[in-house]
Design an enzyme around this catalytic site. Structure first.
Site, PDB file in Angstrom:
ATOM      1  N   GLU A 252      36.330  -6.914 -74.804  1.00 42.60           N
ATOM      2  CA  GLU A 252      35.124  -6.253 -75.680  1.00 42.60           C
ATOM      3  C   GLU A 252      33.962  -6.368 -75.494  1.00 42.60           C
ATOM      4  OE1 GLU A 252      34.119  -6.427 -80.563  1.00 42.60           O
ATOM      5  OE2 GLU A 252      35.194  -8.117 -79.507  1.00 42.60           O
ATOM      6  N   HIS A 279      58.009 -17.695 -65.244  1.00 41.34           N
ATOM      7  CA  HIS A 279      59.431 -17.460 -65.089  1.00 41.34           C
ATOM      8  C   HIS A 279      59.429 -15.837 -65.726  1.00 41.34           C
ATOM      9  CE1 HIS A 279      61.363 -21.006 -64.222  1.00 41.34           C
ATOM     10  NE2 HIS A 279      60.582 -21.579 -64.696  1.00 41.34           N
ATOM     11  N   LYS A 395      36.614   1.176 -87.206  1.00 46.14           N
ATOM     12  CA  LYS A 395      36.226   0.502 -88.388  1.00 46.14           C
ATOM     13  C   LYS A 395      35.626   1.903 -89.158  1.00 46.14           C
ATOM     14  CE  LYS A 395      34.892  -4.058 -86.955  1.00 46.14           C
ATOM     15  NZ  LYS A 395      33.738  -4.917 -86.698  1.00 46.14           N
TER      16      LYS A 395
END
Length: 407
Positions: A252, A279, A395
């Site tokens: 961000e 792994h 938003k």
């Protein structure tokens, strides 16, 4: 503390310019001052919470929860925490229902955290919980002064705490946002701040971390087009949520338009936990595209001495090399082995951070180290480290959709 990254690039003029910019930022960006704060008022508030409360629940998202969660999960395995801490940070209905099943309302205090005081996710969850627990004394609200949330909280006679001036959410872990829930759970928040202060003083007063951070930030900035993915490879399960915090902080803060051009820039953060990710994701690092740098984080003292028993298993005698080996030594041997395998590649930038132990001072140091590193890289790649217009765009669209729903 760092190895290969340190010596790839050195540009003293660039580093001096970046350092001066960060020094100047202290006048306007609030997080720099947090290690020096007086926590007496916060501790007094925490003492006012009844001893009958055994659970603290944070209702918040992103910077309102990730930092405190990182610290809590780092320290939780150790004995001594006095309360449980839960985080309501998703509008996933299954998650909300599951978390509430662990909570007894009469013994829970809720911290509702929203810098703006209007965060959609936070208040959708708060409304639901408030419909189940409407006692205003069960809530404390943490927000900016004069926000709509403060007005609401005062109207229902709930406690309000403020965020410090000009401290963004993802840089707020060492403010009221993080310190209050952590202190309420018995975590020594002064030790947390002391760790951060050690890093701050080392950086700003010519300690060894000044050179470390400047060289590291310069390398990332100068190579951000080639090595545009930055991986943390942390060898402890306790650092899982620190990695989540870092992903928000790095992504961000650094994924932006440049201030003086139209270019999109940024470094993609990836949080990995060893040995499990060695792994899987390690294969991509080892033989995939050379676009990734890797920071290994290992713990020197785990405060746990459990040892692999001296047992021979039929047909598995070759594994007797494990016998009598402490798990703490094994996990660091695994880390060192992966690190050595990457060093042999010559074209994968790596560095190592060694944490002395699992305690408040250590995690406080690590948090502030990464905040400073983020600020330096942001300055060097010419972005506004502290805004988030890409986040705000979503938003705005959501609020439009919600308003259309009402018509």
């Amino acid at each position: 503390m760092i190895n290969r990254l340190s010596f790839t690039f050195e540009d003293e003029k660039t580093q001096k310019k970046a350092f001066k910019a960060i020094e100047k930022e202290q006048q306007s960006i609030g997080y720099y001052a947090l290690p020096d704060q007086d926590i007496t008022p916060l501790l007094k508030y925490c003492d006012s919470i009844s001893d009958t409360i055994d659970t603290i629940a944070v209702i918040g998202i992103g910077g309102s929860s990730l930092g405190a969660k990182a610290v809590y999960e780092f320290l939780k395995p150790l004995n001594g925490l006095t309360r449980k801490l839960y985080f309501f940070e998703s509008t996933d209905p299954i998650n909300i229902t599951n978390l509430l099943s662990h909570i007894e309302f009469s013994k829970t205090h809720f911290l509702v955290i929203s810098k703006s005081g209007t965060t959609v996710e936070t208040f959708s969850i708060y409304k639901y919980i408030y419909s189940l627990q409407s006692d205003p004394t069960a809530y404390t609200f943490i927000t900016d002064p004069d926000s709509p949330l403060e007005t609401y909280a005062k109207e229902i006679n709930s406690t309000v705490l403020h965020l410090p001036h000009n401290v963004g959410g993802r840089f707020s872990v060492l403010s009221t946002v993080g310190l209050v829930p952590l202190a309420l759970c018995g975590i020594e928040i002064q030790a947390l701040l002391n760790g951060a202060k050690e890093v701050k003083e080392s950086f700003f007063y010519d300690g060894y971390l000044k050179d470390t951070l400047l060289k590291k930030a310069t390398f990332y900035a100068k190579n951000h087009t080639q090595y545009n993915i930055n991986c943390i490879f942390a060898y402890s399960e306790t650092l899982k949520y620190f990695c989540e915090w870092y992903v928000q902080l790095w992504g961000e803060s650094l994924g932006k338009h440049q201030r003086h051009s139209a270019f999109h820039v940024g470094l993609t953060p990836i949080g990995l936990i060893g040995p499990e990710d060695q792994h899987s994701f390690l294969q991509l690092i080892m033989e995939g595209t050379r676009d990734k740098s890797v920071t290994f984080i290992k713990i020197e003292d785990f405060h746990d001495n459990i040892t692999i028993p001296d047992i021979t298993l039929p047909h598995l005698e070759g594994l007797d090399t494990l016998n009598n080996l402490p798990f703490s030594k094994l996990i660091n041997m695994q880390c060192d082995s992966v690190l050595e395998s990457l060093e042999a590649q010559d074209d994968i930038p790596i560095d190592t951070i060694i944490l002395p132990s699992v305690d408040e001072n250590t995690i406080g140091s690590l948090l502030y180290y990464y905040e400073l590193l983020t600020s330096l890289v942001g300055e060097l790649i010419d972005v506004n480290t502290y805004n988030q217009p890409g986040v705000e765009a979503g938003k705005i669209i959501l609020k439009k959709k919600l308003n259309q729903k009402e018509r």
